[in-house]
Design an enzyme around this catalytic site. Sequence first.
Site, PDB file in Angstrom:
ATOM      1  CG  LEU A  37     -28.018  21.266  -1.241  1.00  0.00           C
ATOM      2  CD1 LEU A  37     -29.251  21.538  -2.106  1.00  0.00           C
ATOM      3  CD2 LEU A  37     -27.043  20.376  -1.993  1.00  0.00           C
ATOM      4  CG  ASP A  38     -21.792  24.993  -1.212  1.00  0.00           C
ATOM      5  OD1 ASP A  38     -21.637  24.573  -0.051  1.00  0.00           O
ATOM      6  OD2 ASP A  38     -21.023  24.724  -2.151  1.00  0.00           O
ATOM      7  CG  MET A  39     -26.604  31.422  -0.341  1.00  0.00           C
ATOM      8  SD  MET A  39     -26.055  33.003   0.336  1.00  0.00           S
ATOM      9  CE  MET A  39     -24.731  33.407  -0.830  1.00  0.00           C
ATOM     10  CB  THR A  68     -25.531  24.414  -4.504  1.00  0.00           C
ATOM     11  OG1 THR A  68     -24.140  24.665  -4.693  1.00  0.00           O
ATOM     12  CG2 THR A  68     -25.893  23.091  -5.155  1.00  0.00           C
ATOM     13  NE  ARG A  93     -18.681  26.501  -5.036  1.00  0.00           N
ATOM     14  CZ  ARG A  93     -18.851  27.377  -4.039  1.00  0.00           C
ATOM     15  NH1 ARG A  93     -19.562  27.040  -2.973  1.00  0.00           N
ATOM     16  NH2 ARG A  93     -18.289  28.569  -4.111  1.00  0.00           N
TER      17      ARG A  93
END
Length: 303
Positions: free
Chosen positions: A136-138, A140, A237
């Site tokens: 997961l993105d930072m 998110t 995104r």
Amino acid sequence: MEPITVTAQESGERIDALLSRMADGLTRSAAQRLLEAGAVTLGGVPVKKNRRVAAGETFTVVLPEPEAPLPLPQEIPLDVVYEDDDLIVVNKPRGMVVHPAPGHPDGTLVNALLWHCGSSLSGVGGEKRPGIVHRLDMDTSGLIIAAKNDFAHLSLSAQLADRSLSRIYEAIVRGRLREDSGTVDAPIGRHPADRLRMAVTQKNSRPAVTHWSVLERYNGFTHVRCQLESGRTHQIRVHMAYIGHPVLGDPLYGPKQDRGSAQCLHARQLKFVHPRSGEQVVLECPLPDYFLEALRRLGPEVG
């Protein structure tokens, strides 16, 4: 490293011996590896490791970037949603990086998992990403799964590949989506002008499919659910920005006015087949406070 120019006293010396003496902390065997890799040149031509140097020659040396240290266990609290001998599912908070990377050497989910799980994390992801099945993105938040052994890791990775591991997200996006649902089927690759960003592009890209549906509409915003068929970097995104509805608070793909705001993207549900029992596991986690606060600020729902 600065170029090395051979003096009269050094003439006749082997290049590997000269390098190990001139570069602090560089052993002769390390110097030989540099030479074998073509990192030492004379007039743009790679130099052989047994070459003897002559006075006045100037050698160019390109040292490799230092490797990041292996992650260490750190006592960082985890919100564990599910755990057994094969896997662990964590509700990752917004702002936590999944694994060490440039600029984030520690304080990551991997550091926390190493403390929590000890040595029982799979090695399929490598020493720097033990147990990590997907990321997961930072910024998110939400559910992320890690494997405790190679058997579980390979099974979960196969489910990711054949799309039987289901991931459902919720997001707040800018603008009011008119349709109740839709699909974005557009390939994603590295942005041609900005290496930090991804983009919908035909060049050096991979197929990416995101299904979305409207949960609620607000004045100028929409609360949506997104389901992934693929798992490309920044996929939701990029896709939502591509159709003109960037995620609220997205620092890369949203408008400048969103920078500094919380990115409203949350991994709400995971569904997968348990590697050992063969039973389907469905896990959910509630929307976090930052997301609920953003919804409250949007005001009343509109039709």
